[in-house]
Design a protein around this motif. Sequence first.
Motif, PDB file in Angstrom:
ATOM      1  N   GLY A 120       8.402   0.104  -9.902  1.00  0.00           N
ATOM      2  CA  GLY A 120       9.585  -0.595  -9.450  1.00  0.00           C
ATOM      3  C   GLY A 120       9.497  -0.961  -7.989  1.00  0.00           C
ATOM      4  O   GLY A 120       8.567  -0.573  -7.274  1.00  0.00           O
ATOM      5  N   PRO A 121      10.487  -1.700  -7.494  1.00  0.00           N
ATOM      6  CA  PRO A 121      10.427  -2.235  -6.131  1.00  0.00           C
ATOM      7  C   PRO A 121      10.780  -1.210  -5.038  1.00  0.00           C
ATOM      8  O   PRO A 121      10.492  -1.446  -3.868  1.00  0.00           O
ATOM      9  N   GLU A 122      11.392  -0.097  -5.412  1.00  0.00           N
ATOM     10  CA  GLU A 122      11.862   0.837  -4.376  1.00  0.00           C
ATOM     11  C   GLU A 122      10.708   1.614  -3.767  1.00  0.00           C
ATOM     12  O   GLU A 122       9.760   2.006  -4.462  1.00  0.00           O
ATOM     13  N   ASP A 123      10.786   1.835  -2.470  1.00  0.00           N
ATOM     14  CA  ASP A 123       9.770   2.620  -1.758  1.00  0.00           C
ATOM     15  C   ASP A 123       9.775   4.042  -2.320  1.00  0.00           C
ATOM     16  O   ASP A 123      10.788   4.745  -2.253  1.00  0.00           O
ATOM     17  N   PRO A 124       8.634   4.512  -2.873  1.00  0.00           N
ATOM     18  CA  PRO A 124       8.618   5.844  -3.505  1.00  0.00           C
ATOM     19  C   PRO A 124       8.687   6.998  -2.522  1.00  0.00           C
ATOM     20  O   PRO A 124       8.774   8.148  -2.943  1.00  0.00           O
ATOM     21  N   THR A 125       8.683   6.707  -1.221  1.00  0.00           N
ATOM     22  CA  THR A 125       8.729   7.791  -0.237  1.00  0.00           C
ATOM     23  C   THR A 125      10.127   8.051   0.318  1.00  0.00           C
ATOM     24  O   THR A 125      10.316   9.005   1.066  1.00  0.00           O
ATOM     25  N   GLN A 126      11.089   7.219  -0.022  1.00  0.00           N
ATOM     26  CA  GLN A 126      12.374   7.271   0.674  1.00  0.00           C
ATOM     27  C   GLN A 126      13.472   8.009  -0.090  1.00  0.00           C
ATOM     28  O   GLN A 126      14.593   8.105   0.413  1.00  0.00           O
ATOM     29  N   ARG A 127      13.160   8.513  -1.257  1.00  0.00           N
ATOM     30  CA  ARG A 127      14.160   9.276  -2.011  1.00  0.00           C
ATOM     31  C   ARG A 127      13.576  10.638  -2.365  1.00  0.00           C
ATOM     32  O   ARG A 127      12.429  10.737  -2.819  1.00  0.00           O
ATOM     33  N   PRO A 128      14.347  11.712  -2.184  1.00  0.00           N
ATOM     34  CA  PRO A 128      13.821  13.049  -2.524  1.00  0.00           C
ATOM     35  C   PRO A 128      13.566  13.175  -4.012  1.00  0.00           C
ATOM     36  O   PRO A 128      14.224  12.527  -4.836  1.00  0.00           O
ATOM     37  N   ASP A 139      15.232  17.166  -5.578  1.00  0.00           N
ATOM     38  CA  ASP A 139      15.764  17.995  -4.491  1.00  0.00           C
ATOM     39  C   ASP A 139      14.719  18.932  -3.883  1.00  0.00           C
ATOM     40  O   ASP A 139      15.065  19.947  -3.274  1.00  0.00           O
ATOM     41  N   LYS A 140      13.450  18.595  -4.040  1.00  0.00           N
ATOM     42  CA  LYS A 140      12.388  19.456  -3.514  1.00  0.00           C
ATOM     43  C   LYS A 140      11.674  18.850  -2.311  1.00  0.00           C
ATOM     44  O   LYS A 140      10.804  19.489  -1.733  1.00  0.00           O
ATOM     45  N   GLY A 141      11.996  17.646  -1.957  1.00  0.00           N
ATOM     46  CA  GLY A 141      11.343  17.009  -0.833  1.00  0.00           C
ATOM     47  C   GLY A 141      10.893  15.607  -1.176  1.00  0.00           C
ATOM     48  O   GLY A 141      11.013  15.140  -2.310  1.00  0.00           O
ATOM     49  N   PHE A 142      10.385  14.923  -0.167  1.00  0.00           N
ATOM     50  CA  PHE A 142       9.916  13.556  -0.333  1.00  0.00           C
ATOM     51  C   PHE A 142       8.423  13.544  -0.634  1.00  0.00           C
ATOM     52  O   PHE A 142       7.722  14.529  -0.387  1.00  0.00           O
ATOM     53  N   ARG A 143       7.953  12.435  -1.153  1.00  0.00           N
ATOM     54  CA  ARG A 143       6.518  12.293  -1.405  1.00  0.00           C
ATOM     55  C   ARG A 143       5.809  12.118  -0.070  1.00  0.00           C
ATOM     56  O   ARG A 143       5.576  11.001   0.392  1.00  0.00           O
ATOM     57  N   GLU A 144       5.468  13.237   0.538  1.00  0.00           N
ATOM     58  CA  GLU A 144       4.906  13.217   1.882  1.00  0.00           C
ATOM     59  C   GLU A 144       3.483  12.689   1.906  1.00  0.00           C
ATOM     60  O   GLU A 144       2.971  12.331   2.980  1.00  0.00           O
ATOM     61  N   TYR A 145       2.811  12.651   0.760  1.00  0.00           N
ATOM     62  CA  TYR A 145       1.404  12.272   0.750  1.00  0.00           C
ATOM     63  C   TYR A 145       1.203  10.763   0.830  1.00  0.00           C
ATOM     64  O   TYR A 145       0.135  10.288   1.194  1.00  0.00           O
ATOM     65  N   ARG A 146       2.233  10.003   0.477  1.00  0.00           N
ATOM     66  CA  ARG A 146       2.096   8.549   0.506  1.00  0.00           C
ATOM     67  C   ARG A 146       2.696   8.002   1.788  1.00  0.00           C
ATOM     68  O   ARG A 146       3.743   8.449   2.245  1.00  0.00           O
ATOM     69  N   ARG A 147       2.041   7.001   2.360  1.00  0.00           N
ATOM     70  CA  ARG A 147       2.596   6.399   3.570  1.00  0.00           C
ATOM     71  C   ARG A 147       3.774   5.511   3.214  1.00  0.00           C
ATOM     72  O   ARG A 147       3.695   4.711   2.269  1.00  0.00           O
ATOM     73  N   PRO A 148       4.895   5.630   3.931  1.00  0.00           N
ATOM     74  CA  PRO A 148       6.026   4.741   3.653  1.00  0.00           C
ATOM     75  C   PRO A 148       5.624   3.281   3.861  1.00  0.00           C
ATOM     76  O   PRO A 148       4.697   2.962   4.605  1.00  0.00           O
ATOM     77  N   ARG A 149       6.346   2.414   3.196  1.00  0.00           N
ATOM     78  CA  ARG A 149       6.118   0.997   3.426  1.00  0.00           C
ATOM     79  C   ARG A 149       6.594   0.610   4.822  1.00  0.00           C
ATOM     80  O   ARG A 149       7.274   1.365   5.491  1.00  0.00           O
ATOM     81  N   GLU A 150       6.221  -0.575   5.240  1.00  0.00           N
ATOM     82  CA  GLU A 150       6.520  -1.011   6.600  1.00  0.00           C
ATOM     83  C   GLU A 150       8.026  -1.099   6.824  1.00  0.00           C
ATOM     84  O   GLU A 150       8.780  -1.534   5.958  1.00  0.00           O
ATOM     85  N   ALA A 151       8.455  -0.670   7.999  1.00  0.00           N
ATOM     86  CA  ALA A 151       9.878  -0.681   8.319  1.00  0.00           C
ATOM     87  C   ALA A 151      10.393  -2.108   8.429  1.00  0.00           C
ATOM     88  O   ALA A 151       9.775  -2.947   9.094  1.00  0.00           O
ATOM     89  N   ALA A 152      11.501  -2.373   7.771  1.00  0.00           N
ATOM     90  CA  ALA A 152      12.152  -3.664   7.948  1.00  0.00           C
ATOM     91  C   ALA A 152      12.617  -3.764   9.397  1.00  0.00           C
ATOM     92  O   ALA A 152      13.251  -2.849   9.916  1.00  0.00           O
ATOM     93  N   GLY A 153      12.290  -4.844  10.041  1.00  0.00           N
ATOM     94  CA  GLY A 153      12.651  -4.962  11.447  1.00  0.00           C
ATOM     95  C   GLY A 153      11.585  -4.438  12.383  1.00  0.00           C
ATOM     96  O   GLY A 153      11.802  -4.390  13.594  1.00  0.00           O
ATOM     97  N   GLY A 154      10.428  -4.023  11.809  1.00  0.00           N
ATOM     98  CA  GLY A 154       9.339  -3.542  12.665  1.00  0.00           C
ATOM     99  C   GLY A 154       9.651  -2.211  13.311  1.00  0.00           C
ATOM    100  O   GLY A 154      10.398  -1.395  12.765  1.00  0.00           O
ATOM    101  N   ASN A 155       9.090  -2.007  14.499  1.00  0.00           N
ATOM    102  CA  ASN A 155       9.226  -0.719  15.180  1.00  0.00           C
ATOM    103  C   ASN A 155      10.405  -0.696  16.138  1.00  0.00           C
ATOM    104  O   ASN A 155      10.334  -0.120  17.225  1.00  0.00           O
TER     105      ASN A 155
END
Length: 719
Positions: free
Chosen positions: A478-486, A489-505
């Motif tokens: 699906g289209p949702e970033d797999p790193t941004q939702r826990p 309730d055990k934590g986020f997928r820390e092993y994958r790099r988040p997608r690029e931030a909207a709006g840059g840095n």
Amino acid sequence: MPREPFLNPYTFVPAFPRDGLPEAFADAAPAGHDRLHPDRWTGAIAVKLTVRTPLLLLDTPRASVADRGIEGHLTYPLLTRDGQPHLPATSVKGMLRSAYEAVTGSRFGVFTGHDAPLGWRRIADDARIIDKDNGMFPIRVASVDEDADEIEVDLYEVARLPAYDVPPVTYPSGEQPRHGEPVRARLVRPSMRNPRGNQFRGPWTVTEVIPLGEGSLAPAGPGERVATGIACVTGRNAIGKTHERLFFSTERPRRVTLHGQCKRWRDLMQSYRDQHEDEVPQRKDGKRPDEWRADAIGEVELSPHIHDDERARLTRGTLCWAKKEQGDIVGLYPVMIPRDVGGVPSDMLPDSLHPASAFDELSPADRVFGWVAPEGAGTRPSAYRGRLRIRNVACQPGTTVTEFEGDGLPLSILGQPKPAQGRFYLADSPDKPDVPLRDGMPKGEIFQGRERGLRGRKFYWHHRAVADDKTYWKLPKGPEDPTQRPVNDKGFREYRRPREAAGGNSPVPLLSQDGRAFRTTSDQRDNQNRSVQGWVDRGSQFTFTVEVRDLDGTELGALLWLLTLPEERFHRVGLGKPLGFGSVRLDLDPSGTSLHRGDVWQAHYRTLAGNLPAPNPADWDELRAAFEETSRAVPELRKAQEAFLEAAAGLADLPVHYPRTRPKKLRPGGPTPPDPRGLSYEWFSQNERMRGGEIVRGHGRSLPAPGEAGDNPLDTYDA
């Protein structure tokens, strides 16, 4: 805000000085390879390895540049042999050796590249002039004697020279003063208000300036000064910088002679270069070094001393800053808020833990796994072949792999070692590596204490909270970033790099519609991270054989102890260990294990009567128990083994990730997701937060010892 505790990916197993250890663990020359000794053990140990968290076995020579990557982003295929995942014997041996060194209190097998002083950044409060005997003061170097390491410096006063984002003060020609130019200047002290509204006189500020010898200024009026000075220009090397500085004096400057500052300055300049080696281009286009100053790094320029060799040299006429403590100058610096250099890691490690320099200094791990004399030791013999070999590593039926199509799975950025974070890496003394620095210790004390030690050997936590969660290790479609939702309730997928931030840095990140996550766009693949095209799945199994020759009871007992850890304790192997990969369970297979003492082997070879006697598993239990009893009677070894077992077990109620901060606008009530902009340095900056000259309460945290991490964990700070 409620607490949001976490577990840093790495911890330290303390390495105590080896002086006074029992004979079985002390330094000694190893047994010769010429014969089998009657009371020593030889044979083979069969081991089953079960993968508990996905195993990254990467074929690094076959790495390729990802089609969708930028800046040379590499993607790695799975390492295979004959179509099956391949676990190199060297990886298994390295895993066992590092653990063996830790639990036997052995010497470090390798300890190179640690001869340079630790570099660290001073805090803004250090730039203040507190009184005439404490603070940062402007100086000009009058003379330098490198051979004698002696410097003469002239002490000046300082005024602000408006230059950026405020109406600049210029020469009558409209040009701004350049670095090192002598000038005449008119100075005033403007009226200012502090945060409480109280009025006070600000620092001296230049309101008029002319080149020295090119005209004159009107006499000073009430509250003014007219003085001769030298412009000190370092560029826009800090966010929000508005002023350069003028070093001035209304009378002859006071001259001071310093000793020992030449080498210290060179070490400091090297620390700057090392810190910024990726930011300073190696120009081959004929441009002058002073043209590099136009290259912006983010929103700031590099300070000239980082890229300009002349500005980095300490010579007659150099303008810099002197830090005074109790009236004594303790260091010279190129800028007001500088880096600094502290102790040398190799000096902090007790001599008894350094790699053995002679044949009769070998510790248990050296005698079992082998030894090579450090470069330049000049000793003979200069190497010893170990008495342990890893053989027949085999992937077992039923092993499965997960493959990722195209450019593969973009992994999170792996944090680089940060010895400059002294609160994590340093102990109060070499004799007590198990005791972290006290929380709230001023930053200057961390690196300038008379005797600091190293925390020990770095080990990575088993990610217990998510190890058995199938959903965690499976990426949703699906289209949702797999790193941004826990996940559960055990934590986020820390092993994958988040997608690029909207709006840059942007300093103010764009958040999701519900305010609980970062808004992201496409995958990030650059030179900061790597991608993988597959991993070995949880539950897969390998087998291997550990062949040993002529080990004494303690040496073999320690090995058996590591191969039969208590339940739910895991070794770590392969790549990506900080991200949770590579937790493996080792179990001894009695059916394939055969160990006999040397006297049994001698009788066998004398008679050539056929098969050896059947091995006795009770012997192995006795050896393991004897090692445990002997070593745990030594407090230092007991503490090291307990720390090792803590890391091998992990903690069920804490997420494991690198430190991060919580954006101000993130909706309360939920955990902080991984920041797609990176910015892990923000946590460390917040950790040094000061108020009223002291570390803010609850900050200044040191990395907890393994046994204390659950009761006194680190917390996520507000950005």
